[in-house]
Design an enzyme around this catalytic site. Structure first.
Site, PDB file in Angstrom:
ATOM      1  N   GLU A  48     -27.583  27.154  17.510  1.00 11.64           N
ATOM      2  CA  GLU A  48     -27.823  25.966  16.686  1.00 11.64           C
ATOM      3  C   GLU A  48     -28.767  25.044  17.440  1.00 11.64           C
ATOM      4  O   GLU A  48     -28.500  24.658  18.585  1.00 11.64           O
ATOM      5  CB  GLU A  48     -26.533  25.227  16.352  1.00 11.64           C
ATOM      6  CG  GLU A  48     -26.791  24.013  15.468  1.00 11.64           C
ATOM      7  CD  GLU A  48     -25.537  23.304  15.001  1.00 11.64           C
ATOM      8  OE1 GLU A  48     -25.675  22.242  14.368  1.00 11.64           O
ATOM      9  OE2 GLU A  48     -24.428  23.800  15.274  1.00 11.64           O
ATOM     10  N   ASP A  62     -35.079  16.394  12.567  1.00 11.55           N
ATOM     11  CA  ASP A  62     -35.859  15.184  12.296  1.00 11.55           C
ATOM     12  C   ASP A  62     -37.004  15.511  11.339  1.00 11.55           C
ATOM     13  O   ASP A  62     -37.822  16.379  11.629  1.00 11.55           O
ATOM     14  CB  ASP A  62     -36.421  14.626  13.608  1.00 11.55           C
ATOM     15  CG  ASP A  62     -36.939  13.204  13.476  1.00 11.55           C
ATOM     16  OD1 ASP A  62     -37.472  12.867  12.399  1.00 11.55           O
ATOM     17  OD2 ASP A  62     -36.820  12.441  14.450  1.00 11.55           O
ATOM     18  N   ASP A  96     -34.993  21.034  25.799  1.00  9.54           N
ATOM     19  CA  ASP A  96     -35.893  21.218  24.668  1.00  9.54           C
ATOM     20  C   ASP A  96     -35.743  22.623  24.084  1.00  9.54           C
ATOM     21  O   ASP A  96     -35.875  23.621  24.795  1.00  9.54           O
ATOM     22  CB  ASP A  96     -37.332  20.989  25.149  1.00  9.54           C
ATOM     23  CG  ASP A  96     -38.375  21.275  24.092  1.00  9.54           C
ATOM     24  OD1 ASP A  96     -38.043  21.221  22.899  1.00  9.54           O
ATOM     25  OD2 ASP A  96     -39.526  21.561  24.471  1.00  9.54           O
TER      26      ASP A  96
END
Length: 238
Positions: free
Chosen positions: A69, A144, A121
């Site tokens: 995820e 986002d 990241d």
């Protein structure tokens, strides 16, 4: 020892087009429970970012399928899904430390054993640590949307990153994305449709998957009349 859970492979450097960050680090205050969980449980459930490719069998001490995820937020959905599927393994990638603390708290409260976390990241993790053809699934819940046009280059779900994700999936693998930003849903459907090796599991957007928990974040979006879009792409049969 962590070095025993990884193997070293030769890897190319992160491509230039991957270096635009799809996130902005938020400070965010950690609650006492989140801080306690982070301090006490990180060494047990988190994995440092390294230059070594993960050996999932060693990491989880089993041969169960693995789902990653990307950006699990506060980790509620991650915890619920993992708890309901103990025969599967889950690797969560997140950079928001209060969210990591919250997921660690959920892991302790629920007695979950099949979750590991990388605080880094996601692009670099997939490039350098996730083995090719190793995953059953990839989840992206409400990434986002970067709604302003000048920021679209920061969107995570775009090629060539989706090409990389497809190469990390094994046979019968899938990518499941959910967004409450209609424009991002259309964008992502186009990018995933153009990704070699992936096919849309539906003619358009997917219906809500009953195994995905609904979160407070999603409820807030619906209260603002945001339209939820779901995409389920699968590995293309050879």
């Amino acid at each position: 020892m962590m070095d025993q859970e990884m193997v070293t492979l030769s890897k190319p450097p992160v491509p230039e087009e991957f270096r635009i960050k799809s996130y902005v680090l938020r400070g965010g205050r950690m609650s006492n429970a989140q801080r306690r969980a982070y301090e006490l449980l990180s060494s047990r459930y988190t994995i440092p970012f390294t230059g070594k490719v993960l050996d999932f069998r060693a990491l989880f001490a089993n041969e169960n399928p693995v789902t990653v995820e990307i950006g699990f937020g506060m980790g509620f959905a991650t915890a619920v899904i993992a708890q309901k599927n103990p025969e599967k393994n889950y690797l969560g990638i997140e950079v928001f430390r209060p969210g990591i603390g919250r997921l660690l708290w959920e892991i302790e409260k629920r007695g979950i054993a099949n979750i590991r976390i990388i605080e880094h990241d996601a692009v670099e993790v997939f490039t350098e640590m996730v083995p090719p053809a190793s995953l059953e699934g990839i989840h992206l819940f409400f990434p986002d949307p970067w709604p302003k046009k000048r920021h679209h280059k920061r969107r995570l779900v775009k090629r060539p990153f989706t090409d990389l994700l497809a190469r990390r999936l094994g046979p019968s693998g899938y990518i499941y994305m959910v967004t409450d930003w209609a424009d991002y849903g259309e964008w992502a459907r186009g990018e995933l449709s153009a990704t070699p090796g992936l096919v849309n599991g539906y003619e358009g957007f997917a219906p809500p998957q009953d195994w995905r928990p609904r979160t407070k974040f999603e409820a807030k979006g619906l209260q603002k009349n945001h339209e939820v879009r779901e995409l389920l792409f699968k590995t293309e049969a050879p």
